[in-house]
Design an enzyme around this catalytic site. Structure first.
Site, mmCIF file in Angstrom:
data_model
loop_
_atom_site.group_PDB
_atom_site.id
_atom_site.type_symbol
_atom_site.label_atom_id
_atom_site.label_comp_id
_atom_site.label_asym_id
_atom_site.label_seq_id
_atom_site.Cartn_x
_atom_site.Cartn_y
_atom_site.Cartn_z
ATOM 1 N N GLY A 12 -8.791 -8.059 -0.691
ATOM 2 C CA GLY A 12 -8.978 -8.958 0.449
ATOM 3 C C GLY A 12 -8.380 -10.324 0.215
ATOM 4 O O GLY A 12 -7.266 -10.462 -0.267
ATOM 5 N N GLY A 40 -13.427 -4.336 0.529
ATOM 6 C CA GLY A 40 -14.802 -3.848 0.720
ATOM 7 C C GLY A 40 -15.218 -2.912 -0.393
ATOM 8 O O GLY A 40 -16.332 -3.013 -0.920
ATOM 9 N N LYS A 74 -18.920 -17.233 2.049
ATOM 10 C CA LYS A 74 -20.358 -17.045 2.280
ATOM 11 C C LYS A 74 -21.131 -16.454 1.116
ATOM 12 O O LYS A 74 -20.713 -15.477 0.515
ATOM 13 C CB LYS A 74 -20.533 -16.094 3.464
ATOM 14 C CG LYS A 74 -20.182 -16.683 4.792
ATOM 15 C CD LYS A 74 -20.737 -15.758 5.831
ATOM 16 C CE LYS A 74 -20.207 -15.998 7.211
ATOM 17 N NZ LYS A 74 -20.252 -14.735 7.956
ATOM 18 N N ARG A 131 0.821 -1.219 0.000
ATOM 19 C CA ARG A 131 0.000 0.000 0.000
ATOM 20 C C ARG A 131 0.855 1.269 0.000
ATOM 21 O O ARG A 131 0.444 2.287 -0.566
ATOM 22 C CB ARG A 131 -0.961 -0.014 1.177
ATOM 23 C CG ARG A 131 -2.073 -0.999 0.919
ATOM 24 C CD ARG A 131 -3.051 -1.093 2.048
ATOM 25 N NE ARG A 131 -4.253 -1.780 1.582
ATOM 26 C CZ ARG A 131 -5.127 -2.344 2.382
ATOM 27 N NH1 ARG A 131 -4.951 -2.315 3.689
ATOM 28 N NH2 ARG A 131 -6.194 -2.935 1.882
HETATM 29 P P1 AMP Z 1 -14.119 -14.700 1.662
HETATM 30 O O1 AMP Z 1 -13.516 -13.845 2.734
HETATM 31 O O2 AMP Z 1 -15.607 -14.750 1.697
HETATM 32 O O3 AMP Z 1 -13.556 -14.404 0.298
HETATM 33 O O4 AMP Z 1 -13.714 -16.184 2.010
HETATM 34 C C1 AMP Z 1 -12.391 -16.619 2.009
HETATM 35 C C2 AMP Z 1 -12.299 -17.821 2.861
HETATM 36 O O5 AMP Z 1 -13.184 -18.806 2.382
HETATM 37 C C3 AMP Z 1 -10.919 -18.432 2.855
HETATM 38 O O6 AMP Z 1 -10.361 -18.312 4.130
HETATM 39 C C4 AMP Z 1 -11.175 -19.887 2.495
HETATM 40 O O7 AMP Z 1 -10.456 -20.795 3.291
HETATM 41 C C5 AMP Z 1 -12.653 -20.058 2.760
HETATM 42 N N1 AMP Z 1 -13.244 -21.140 1.966
HETATM 43 C C6 AMP Z 1 -13.200 -21.305 0.637
HETATM 44 N N2 AMP Z 1 -13.794 -22.444 0.282
HETATM 45 C C7 AMP Z 1 -14.219 -23.049 1.413
HETATM 46 C C8 AMP Z 1 -14.905 -24.261 1.689
HETATM 47 N N3 AMP Z 1 -15.247 -25.109 0.728
HETATM 48 N N4 AMP Z 1 -15.178 -24.540 2.978
HETATM 49 C C9 AMP Z 1 -14.825 -23.671 3.957
HETATM 50 N N5 AMP Z 1 -14.183 -22.513 3.763
HETATM 51 C C10 AMP Z 1 -13.887 -22.194 2.490
#
Ligand code: AMP
Length: 396
Positions: free
Chosen positions: A353, A376, A200, A36
Site C-alpha cells: 500500500g 491488506g 490512523k 504486479r
Molecule cells: P496509511 O494509509 O494509514 O498508511 O496512511 C498514509 C497516509 O497518511 C499518507 O497519505 C500520509 O500523507 C498520511 N499522513 C502521514 N502522516 C500524517 C500526518 N502527520 N498528518 C496527516 N496525514 C498524515
C-alpha cells in the site's frame, strides 16, 4: 513454508488454474504500473517450462459483480504476451467461465497460456459462492495461488475453488511473501524493529497489539503518533487525533513497558498552519505543539533518534509513512527512515500500500529486502491472522 509450492507438484500435461494478482492501475486503457505483472512471471514461466497448460485468472478493481469494459483484463493479456514472448489467449467472456474460455482451454497444448476475464465481473466471486467456484475448478486439474494481495479474502478464486480440485499449491510470489513475513514475525534475526506510521491508529490497532508480543523496538510516527502524544498528556493543536483511541494508546504504552519493548515516539515534530504544500511550517518539541498548528512530519531530532534505533537492527518491518510524504516539505521524515533502512545490514520488509508507494516514489525501492505486494494481506498477517487463501492450500 509448510504449504506445497509449484516446486512440489506434477503439472506436465495438466491444466493448471493460476490465481494471479493482476490488479494493476489502468488509465485510458493503458497499464500505468506493471509491477504486479512482472511479479507473476516467475510462476507462469515455471509452469510453462514444466509443460502445464496455464490458465490464468485475477480480479482487477471493483466492477461489483458486473462487466465493466474499463476493468477488462484484455490489456494485461497483451502485456503478459510481450513479457513471455508467446501468445496469451484472452477469453473475453463476461461470465468469466463462458464459451470462449471453454473453447480456448479445450484447444490448449502443453506450455500454452490462456487468461480469463476479471473474476469480479461475477457477483458470486466476493461471496465465495459454490457455483462460480465449481465453474472455475471445472476448467482445470490443479490450482496454484500466487495472489498474495488477495490472500486475506475468502473468494471463489482464492478459496472456494480449492474445494473442487485435489491439488492446491502456492506460487513463487505468494511463497516469497510468506517466507519473508513469516520469518520476520515468527523466527526473526534480532533485534527486530517495527516502524508504524500512516494516518490512523484505528487501522493498526491489532498490528500494534500483536507486534508488541514480538518486537524488541516499536517506533511510531506519522499521523497516528499524535494520539499517542495525547496519551502522554501533551496537547497536539489541530493534528490528526483519534480521541476514542487515547485509552488504547495508553494501554499500548503500558504493554510495551511490561514486555520490555523499547517504544519510541517522536520527540519533535514539524508543524504547519494548514494541510497544504506551501503552508508556513516550523519544528517544535512534541510536548510544545502550539494551538492552531498541525503536526505533518517527524522533526530532525526524531529522525536521528529513529535512525539510531535502527542501526543495530537485524530485521525491520515498516508500514506507514512518517509524515505527509506526498508534500515535499513534509516528506523528510519518511525519506530519513527510508535512508536509515537502506544504510543498515538487515532484512528490511516494507508493508504494501502507501508504504510501498512511498519507498518506491522516493527512490529506495531496490534498497529494501522485500516490498510486499499486498497492503491488506500483509497487515492481516502482521495482526497474527491466518490468511484464508493460504490456509486453503495443501500442506507439504
Ligand atoms: P496509511 O494509509 O494509514 O498508511 O496512511 C498514509 C497516509 O497518511 C499518507 O497519505 C500520509 O500523507 C498520511 N499522513 C502521514 N502522516 C500524517 C500526518 N502527520 N498528518 C496527516 N496525514 C498524515
Amino acid at each position: 513454508m509448510n504449504k506445497k509450492t509449484v516446486d512440489n507438484i506434477q503439472v506436465k500435461g495438466k491444466k493448471v488454474l493460476v490465481r494471479c494478482d493482476f490488479n494493476v492501475p489502468i488509465k485510458d486503457g493503458k497499464i500505468t504500473d506493471e509491477t504486479r505483472i512482472l511479479g507473476a512471471l516467475p510462476t507462469i514461466k515455471k509452469l510453462i517450462a514444466d509443460g502445464a497448460k496455464v490458465i490464468l485468472c485475477s480480479h482487477m478493481g471493483k466492477p461489483k459483480g458486473e462487466p465493466k469494459p474499463e476493468l477488462s483484463l484484455a490489456p494485461v493479456a497483451e502485456r503478459l504476451s510481450a513479457h513471455l514472448g508467446i501468445p496469451v489467449v484472452f477469453a473475453a467472456d463476461d461470465n468469466v467461465v463462458g464459451e470462449q474460455a471453454k473453447a480456448a482451454v479445450a484447444a490448449m497444448k502443453d506450455g500454452e497460456v490462456v487468461l480469463l476475464q476479471n473474476t469480479r465481473y461475477r457477483k458470486e466471486e466476493t461471496k465465495n459462492e459454490e457455483n462460480f467456484s465449481k465453474e472455475l475448478a471445472s476448467l482445470a486439474e490443479v490450482f496454484v495461488n500466487d495472489a498474495f494481495g488477495s490472500a486475506h479474502r475468502a473468494h471463489c478464486s482464492t478459496v472456494g475453488v480449492t474445494e473442487f480440485l485435489d491439488t492446491a499449491a502456492a506460487g513463487y510470489l505468494l511463497g516469497k511473501e510468506l517466507d519473508f513475513l513469516g520469518k520476520a514475525v515468527n523466527d526473526p534475526e534480532r533485534p527486530l524493529v517495527a516502524i508504524l506510521g500512516g494516518a490512523k491508529v484505528s487501522d493498526k490497532i491489532n498490528v500494534i497489539n500483536n507486534l508488541l508480543e514480538k518486537v524488541d523496538t516499536l517506533i511510531i510516527g506519522g499521523g497516528m503518533a499524535y494520539t499517542f502524544m495525547v496519551a502522554q498528556g501533551y496537547s497536539v493543536g489541530t493534528s490528526l487525533l483519534e480521541a476514542d483511541k487515547v485509552d488504547f494508546a495508553k494501554e499500548m504504552i503500558a504493554k510495551a513497558k511490561a514486555k520490555g519493548v523499547n517504544f519510541l515516539l517522536p520527540v519533535d515534530t514539524v508543524v504547519g498552519k494548514e494541510f497544504k504544500e506551501d503552508t508556513e511550517y516550523k519544528t517544535v518539541k512534541s510536548s510544545e505543539i502550539p494551538d492552531g498548528w498541525m503536526g505533518l512530519d517527524i522533526g530532525e531530532e526524531t529522525r536521528k533518534l529513529f535512525a539510531d534505533a535502527l542501526k543495530d537492527a537485524k530485521t525491520v518491518i515498516w508500514n506507514g509513512p512518517m509524515g505527509v510524504f506526498e508534500m515535499a516539505n513534509f516528506a523528510k521524515g519518511t525519506i530519513a527512515v527510508a535512508q536509515a533502512l537502506a544504510d543498515i545490514d538487515a532484512i528490511t520488509i516494507i508493508g504494501g500500500g502507501d508504504s510501498a508507494a512511498a519507498v518506491n516514489q522516493l527512490g529506495f525501492g531496490d534498497k529494501m529486502s522485500h516490498i510486499s505486494t499486498g497492503g491488506g494481506a500483509s497487515m492481516e498477517f502482521l495482526e497474527g491472522k491466518v490468511l484464508p487463501g493460504v490456509a486453503a492450500l495443501n500442506d507439504k
